[in-house]
Design a protein around this motif. Sequence first.
Motif, PDB file in Angstrom:
ATOM      1  N   GLU A 217      71.545  65.369  44.276  1.00  0.00           N
ATOM      2  CA  GLU A 217      70.669  66.524  44.484  1.00  0.00           C
ATOM      3  C   GLU A 217      71.194  67.748  43.736  1.00  0.00           C
ATOM      4  OE1 GLU A 217      69.278  70.204  45.959  1.00  0.00           O
ATOM      5  OE2 GLU A 217      71.293  69.460  46.442  1.00  0.00           O
ATOM      6  N   LYS A 220      70.474  67.402  40.065  1.00  0.00           N
ATOM      7  CA  LYS A 220      69.063  67.674  39.780  1.00  0.00           C
ATOM      8  C   LYS A 220      68.840  69.176  39.651  1.00  0.00           C
ATOM      9  CE  LYS A 220      64.396  66.916  41.611  1.00  0.00           C
ATOM     10  NZ  LYS A 220      63.590  66.308  42.706  1.00  0.00           N
ATOM     11  N   TRP A 221      69.406  69.936  40.588  1.00  0.00           N
ATOM     12  CA  TRP A 221      69.290  71.391  40.518  1.00  0.00           C
ATOM     13  C   TRP A 221      69.966  71.928  39.260  1.00  0.00           C
ATOM     14  CZ3 TRP A 221      73.180  75.112  40.499  1.00  0.00           C
ATOM     15  CH2 TRP A 221      72.728  76.435  40.550  1.00  0.00           C
ATOM     16  N   TRP A 222      71.128  71.369  38.926  1.00  0.00           N
ATOM     17  CA  TRP A 222      71.877  71.807  37.744  1.00  0.00           C
ATOM     18  C   TRP A 222      71.031  71.651  36.480  1.00  0.00           C
ATOM     19  CZ3 TRP A 222      76.912  73.742  37.980  1.00  0.00           C
ATOM     20  CH2 TRP A 222      77.553  73.983  36.753  1.00  0.00           C
ATOM     21  N   LYS A 223      70.335  70.544  36.353  1.00  0.00           N
ATOM     22  CA  LYS A 223      69.483  70.323  35.190  1.00  0.00           C
ATOM     23  C   LYS A 223      68.368  71.362  35.119  1.00  0.00           C
ATOM     24  CE  LYS A 223      70.315  65.326  34.966  1.00  0.00           C
ATOM     25  NZ  LYS A 223      69.708  63.972  35.150  1.00  0.00           N
ATOM     26  N   GLN A 224      67.884  71.789  36.278  1.00  0.00           N
ATOM     27  CA  GLN A 224      66.861  72.831  36.294  1.00  0.00           C
ATOM     28  C   GLN A 224      67.432  74.156  35.792  1.00  0.00           C
ATOM     29  OE1 GLN A 224      65.672  72.702  40.433  1.00  0.00           O
ATOM     30  NE2 GLN A 224      63.895  71.412  39.978  1.00  0.00           N
ATOM     31  N   VAL A 225      68.677  74.428  36.151  1.00  0.00           N
ATOM     32  CA  VAL A 225      69.338  75.647  35.684  1.00  0.00           C
ATOM     33  C   VAL A 225      69.485  75.605  34.163  1.00  0.00           C
ATOM     34  CG1 VAL A 225      71.473  76.986  35.732  1.00  0.00           C
ATOM     35  CG2 VAL A 225      70.571  76.014  37.847  1.00  0.00           C
ATOM     36  N   ALA A 227      67.745  74.000  32.093  1.00  0.00           N
ATOM     37  CA  ALA A 227      66.412  74.088  31.484  1.00  0.00           C
ATOM     38  C   ALA A 227      65.777  75.462  31.689  1.00  0.00           C
ATOM     39  CB  ALA A 227      65.504  73.013  32.065  1.00  0.00           C
ATOM     40  N   LYS A 229      64.859  76.769  34.566  1.00  0.00           N
ATOM     41  CA  LYS A 229      63.860  76.736  35.640  1.00  0.00           C
ATOM     42  C   LYS A 229      64.411  77.250  36.966  1.00  0.00           C
ATOM     43  CE  LYS A 229      61.471  72.791  33.546  1.00  0.00           C
ATOM     44  NZ  LYS A 229      61.049  71.381  33.725  1.00  0.00           N
ATOM     45  N   SER A 230      65.669  77.633  36.982  1.00  0.00           N
ATOM     46  CA  SER A 230      66.274  78.202  38.192  1.00  0.00           C
ATOM     47  C   SER A 230      67.297  79.244  37.781  1.00  0.00           C
ATOM     48  CB  SER A 230      66.946  77.121  39.033  1.00  0.00           C
ATOM     49  OG  SER A 230      67.617  77.699  40.148  1.00  0.00           O
ATOM     50  N   GLU A 231      67.351  80.334  38.552  1.00  0.00           N
ATOM     51  CA  GLU A 231      68.315  81.401  38.282  1.00  0.00           C
ATOM     52  C   GLU A 231      69.064  81.775  39.559  1.00  0.00           C
ATOM     53  OE1 GLU A 231      66.369  84.648  36.386  1.00  0.00           O
ATOM     54  OE2 GLU A 231      65.861  83.493  34.584  1.00  0.00           O
TER      55      GLU A 231
END
Length: 297
Positions: A217, A220-225, A227, A229-231
Amino acid sequence: MQVQHRTEPHLQIQDIRTQIHAEMEHAYLSRWLPNPVLESLQLILASAMARAAGLSASERETLISTLMLIYHGLAMHDEIETLAAREDERYRQLGVLAGDYYSSKYYRLLAEAGLVPLVGTFARAIQTINEAKAELERDPLDFTMTPARYLELHTTIHGTLLHSLRTAFVSDQLHWDDTVTHLVRASILAKEWQRAPQIPVTRTMANLSVWQRANAEERKWWKQVVAGKSEDQNRLVSLHVKYGTSSTLFQQVEDEIGLVEHAVLLAGATECLEELRTVFDQLTEVRPIASRLGEEA
C-alpha cells in the motif's frame, strides 16, 4: 608511482586553498559564477596522502590543486540543470565552460611539474566517474535501485580521484585504502542524513531505503507521489520516521568512521588519526535532524 622526497616545511591547507582559487579565477567567468566552496574531505585526504608519500611542498601543491580542479570541474557540470533554470541563458553556457576550464588545467599543472604519467591516470579516473554518473542519471525516478548500489556509485564518483592518488603514491601504506574508501562513504552518508524528506521526491539514500522496506500500500502511494498525483508531505515524513531512516544513516556514518579508526590504528599510524580527527567531528556533528523528523522526539 612511488616518489620519496624529503618533505619540506609543512604546507598549510590554507596555502593550497589560495593556490586552487587562483587557478579557478577567470575575469569573465568569476563575474557570473563564484568559485565553488572547496570540498574539504577531498582536500584534507589528498593533502594527507601527499604528505605521507614524502613529496616536496611544490609537488604536493601541484597534485592537490590538480585533483581539486578536476573534482570541481566535474561537479560544476552537475549544476548545469540548476543553472539552466535561470532566465539568462548565459548561466548554463558559462557553467559548462567553467567546468571545462577547471578540469582542463590539470594537463598544464602536471606537465609543468614533470608528472606527465599522471595525465593518463587522472583521465582514466574521469572516465570511471562519468560512467558512474551516467548510471545514476539513467532513470532518476527509478526507486528500484538498491541503497547499496546507490552508495557504491556515489563512492565511485567521490572516491576515484583520491584512490588514483593513493595508488600512485602511497600504495605501500595499506591503511590508506580503507581510510579513503570508508571516509568517502561516511561523507556521502552524512550528506544523505542531512537531507530533509521533501516533495517532489528524489532518489536519495533515505528514500531508497523507505522504498525497499515499504509495504504494498505504501509503494502504491509512493508511485502516486512520483507521478505528481499526491503532495502529502506529512505522510512522506511519517514513512521516514516509521522506518528510522535518519538514525540508520547516522549509525552507518559512525560505523564507517569506526572502520577508518581500526585500519589506521592497526597500521600504527597514530599521526594520521589525529590529522583526521577534525573530519570525524565534522561528519558526526549533531544537526537538528531529530526534531525535523521526530524520530527521537
